[in-house]
Scaffold this motif. Structure first.
Motif, PDB file in Angstrom:
ATOM      1  N   UNK A 134       0.884  -1.162   0.000  1.00 41.38           N
ATOM      2  CA  UNK A 134       0.000   0.000   0.000  1.00 41.38           C
ATOM      3  C   UNK A 134       0.923   1.212   0.000  1.00 41.38           C
ATOM      4  N   UNK A 135       0.898   1.964  -1.093  1.00 43.27           N
ATOM      5  CA  UNK A 135       1.804   3.117  -1.224  1.00 43.27           C
ATOM      6  C   UNK A 135       1.009   4.382  -0.925  1.00 43.27           C
ATOM      7  N   UNK A 136       1.479   5.139   0.054  1.00 38.46           N
ATOM      8  CA  UNK A 136       0.771   6.331   0.519  1.00 38.46           C
ATOM      9  C   UNK A 136       1.058   7.540  -0.365  1.00 38.46           C
ATOM     10  N   UNK A 137       0.272   8.595  -0.133  1.00 32.73           N
ATOM     11  CA  UNK A 137       0.429   9.839  -0.890  1.00 32.73           C
ATOM     12  C   UNK A 137       1.812  10.457  -0.694  1.00 32.73           C
ATOM     13  N   UNK A 138       2.475  10.125   0.426  1.00 30.95           N
ATOM     14  CA  UNK A 138       3.808  10.668   0.670  1.00 30.95           C
ATOM     15  C   UNK A 138       4.887   9.881  -0.075  1.00 30.95           C
ATOM     16  N   UNK A 139       4.492   8.774  -0.709  1.00 23.56           N
ATOM     17  CA  UNK A 139       5.455   7.984  -1.467  1.00 23.56           C
ATOM     18  C   UNK A 139       6.087   6.863  -0.651  1.00 23.56           C
ATOM     19  N   UNK A 140       5.784   6.805   0.635  1.00 20.86           N
ATOM     20  CA  UNK A 140       6.266   5.673   1.443  1.00 20.86           C
ATOM     21  C   UNK A 140       5.218   4.562   1.396  1.00 20.86           C
ATOM     22  N   UNK A 141       5.521   3.405   1.984  1.00 17.53           N
ATOM     23  CA  UNK A 141       4.580   2.283   1.789  1.00 17.53           C
ATOM     24  C   UNK A 141       4.684   1.258   2.907  1.00 17.53           C
ATOM     25  N   UNK A 142       3.644   0.431   2.992  1.00 14.17           N
ATOM     26  CA  UNK A 142       3.655  -0.708   3.907  1.00 14.17           C
ATOM     27  C   UNK A 142       3.361  -1.973   3.102  1.00 14.17           C
ATOM     28  N   UNK A 143       3.816  -3.097   3.655  1.00 17.27           N
ATOM     29  CA  UNK A 143       3.605  -4.384   2.983  1.00 17.27           C
ATOM     30  C   UNK A 143       2.589  -5.199   3.762  1.00 17.27           C
ATOM     31  N   UNK A 144       1.781  -5.971   3.059  1.00 14.69           N
ATOM     32  CA  UNK A 144       0.805  -6.823   3.742  1.00 14.69           C
ATOM     33  C   UNK A 144       1.520  -7.970   4.448  1.00 14.69           C
ATOM     34  N   UNK A 145       0.808  -8.601   5.387  1.00  9.03           N
ATOM     35  CA  UNK A 145       1.370  -9.729   6.139  1.00  9.03           C
ATOM     36  C   UNK A 145       0.339 -10.854   6.141  1.00  9.03           C
ATOM     37  N   UNK A 146       0.704 -11.986   6.709  1.00  9.75           N
ATOM     38  CA  UNK A 146      -0.259 -13.090   6.821  1.00  9.75           C
ATOM     39  C   UNK A 146      -1.423 -12.688   7.717  1.00  9.75           C
ATOM     40  N   UNK A 147      -1.139 -11.866   8.731  1.00 10.13           N
ATOM     41  CA  UNK A 147      -2.185 -11.439   9.663  1.00 10.13           C
ATOM     42  C   UNK A 147      -3.104 -10.398   9.022  1.00 10.13           C
ATOM     43  N   UNK A 148      -2.548  -9.545   8.209  1.00 10.03           N
ATOM     44  CA  UNK A 148      -3.331  -8.509   7.522  1.00 10.03           C
ATOM     45  C   UNK A 148      -3.034  -8.641   6.032  1.00 10.03           C
ATOM     46  N   UNK A 149      -3.719  -9.595   5.376  1.00  7.30           N
ATOM     47  CA  UNK A 149      -3.327  -9.916   4.002  1.00  7.30           C
ATOM     48  C   UNK A 149      -4.030  -9.077   2.948  1.00  7.30           C
ATOM     49  N   UNK A 150      -4.798  -8.042   3.363  1.00  4.39           N
ATOM     50  CA  UNK A 150      -5.461  -7.247   2.323  1.00  4.39           C
ATOM     51  C   UNK A 150      -5.278  -5.760   2.562  1.00  4.39           C
ATOM     52  N   UNK A 151      -5.335  -5.011   1.471  1.00  5.69           N
ATOM     53  CA  UNK A 151      -5.357  -3.553   1.532  1.00  5.69           C
ATOM     54  C   UNK A 151      -6.501  -3.060   0.657  1.00  5.69           C
ATOM     55  N   UNK A 152      -7.010  -1.889   1.000  1.00  6.49           N
ATOM     56  CA  UNK A 152      -8.020  -1.233   0.172  1.00  6.49           C
ATOM     57  C   UNK A 152      -7.565   0.200  -0.068  1.00  6.49           C
ATOM     58  N   UNK A 153      -7.950   0.764  -1.206  1.00 10.15           N
ATOM     59  CA  UNK A 153      -7.759   2.202  -1.419  1.00 10.15           C
ATOM     60  C   UNK A 153      -9.042   2.802  -1.986  1.00 10.15           C
ATOM     61  N   UNK A 154      -9.177   4.111  -1.826  1.00 11.83           N
ATOM     62  CA  UNK A 154     -10.357   4.808  -2.346  1.00 11.83           C
ATOM     63  C   UNK A 154     -11.487   4.791  -1.328  1.00 11.83           C
TER      64      UNK A 154
END
Lengths: 249, 249
Positions: B132-152
């Motif tokens: 999940x890449x943020x508006x600032x250009x940094x990002x986080x990666x999903x894990x087995x515990x949190x395997x999904x991301x949403x945007x919008x």
């Protein structure tokens, strides 16, 4: 944050509110956001609030004590106002007075007055109504086609309302629906939390039919949470997977 | 508005995106928000975008053509980048360049650069990942515990994900789940709309397993909508009403 939902249905009014207030994650408190003025046989008026707590408490205080509504000499309060539409104007007027008095100072501190309300009830001689009062102090009334309003953290709990709400829904079912909608919100936003305030008022009864405080460990709330989660997972399982492209369902 | 959901599960990657773009209610268009770079057997990288379309298109263009990532002499593009984490840095870097170049002018027009991305895929020699890449250009990666991301527009479709998503969910089930989550969003926010882009990539296959465009009149989408609505209403009916105060369930 806050989540309140109100429904004005054929049989009457249902309002459900959470009571968690937070200023940051380390300052979380319980504040009731549902205030009711009742004179049995004469009036029941109930107000749900969302937004800056200092503002919403000031509004509740003003409409309890009374303010000059138009050019009358006497202040009007929730206990004396002649009908629900005037009650909504009363809330709007109180909010505008607070905006006038505190708005600029609050904005200098980076705080917006930005408070919204659900106002429901009935005054003898008038009909039951539900209003959504905006931060500007103006308001809209619910209809048979759109019999519910939400304020605060509204999105998580909206899909189930959109699918189930109906003007003919009985009050018991409406309470159940509001609690399921609340449960989806509790799960997804930690700043919305129990105890939950539940109020029902039957149309033309002019008295509160049920007022309940549902604590976090309430057995019915826990039962709803368990059953709803299980029902969603089982509904999910029963839907077939997407067929390969070009193949029929 | 936009709704995209991505899941990186045990079996692989699922990404689903709507494709409605609106600037006000009278300027609604279809723009694909899911871009995929694929060299079968070598790499599959897929990017979902949300935010200002001029910005997100410029980012997609830059990472397609290539930019200088660190102190290398050669520009790096999605087709040449060595791994998924570098691919995420590439998107972040492109976004920061656009912010630098256009940010001030856009803000003068009252527009925020404010774009976010989901980036998923796998490059040979590396593991499958989802960022999940943020508006600032940094990002986080999903894990087995949190395997999904949403945007919008994420909130309407989140309760069902919160309840059903699981790292062990198969890809077919994950597609079904993403479409149900999408359906709740379509119903509640008119600025999110079909066609829907669906992509699955099996872990270590290094090739797209399925890419589908689901139009508004797609029979499976209609079937999901009908079944899910019916399932929710029937689950609602099966939950008992709240017992009177003091009475057991």
């Amino acid at each position: 944050m806050t989540y309140c939902v109100g429904m004005a249905l054929k049989d009457g009014l249902v309002m459900v509110s959470d009571s968690r207030t937070n200023a940051g994650v380390d300052q979380i408190s319980v504040f009731r956001k549902l205030t009711t003025w009742e004179v049995p046989g004469e009036r029941v008026i109930s107000l749900c609030t969302a937004g800056n707590l200092a503002v919403t408490q000031a509004v509740v205080d003003m409409v309890s004590k009374g303010i000059i509504l138009d050019d009358e000499d006497e202040p009007v309060s929730m206990m004396t106002v002649g009908g629900m539409r005037d009650a909504a104007r009363l809330v709007g007027k109180a909010l505008r007075q607070i905006e006038k008095q505190d708005g600029e100072v609050l904005r200098q501190q980076g705080v917006e007055v930005n408070s919204v309300f659900l106002l429901g009830g009935q005054v003898k001689g008038g009909r039951m109504s539900l209003f959504h009062i905006y931060a500007a102090g103006n308001f809209i009334e619910s209809t048979e086609q759109t019999p519910f309003f939400q304020i605060g953290e509204t999105k998580y709990g909206k899909p189930i309302l959109d699918r189930v709400v109906d003007y003919d829904l009985g009050l018991d079912d409406a309470v159940k629906l509001a609690l399921i909608s609340m449960d989806s919100t509790l799960r997804s936003n930690i700043s919305v939390g129990p105890p939950l305030d539940v109020l029902t008022v039957r149309r033309d009864a002019l008295t509160v039919e049920m007022r309940r405080v549902i604590e976090e460990d309430d057995l019915y709330l826990k039962d709803i949470q368990k059953r709803w989660g299980r029902a969603l997972r089982s509904a999910f399982k029963r839907i077939p997977p997407m067929p390969p492209e070009g193949e029929a369902l």
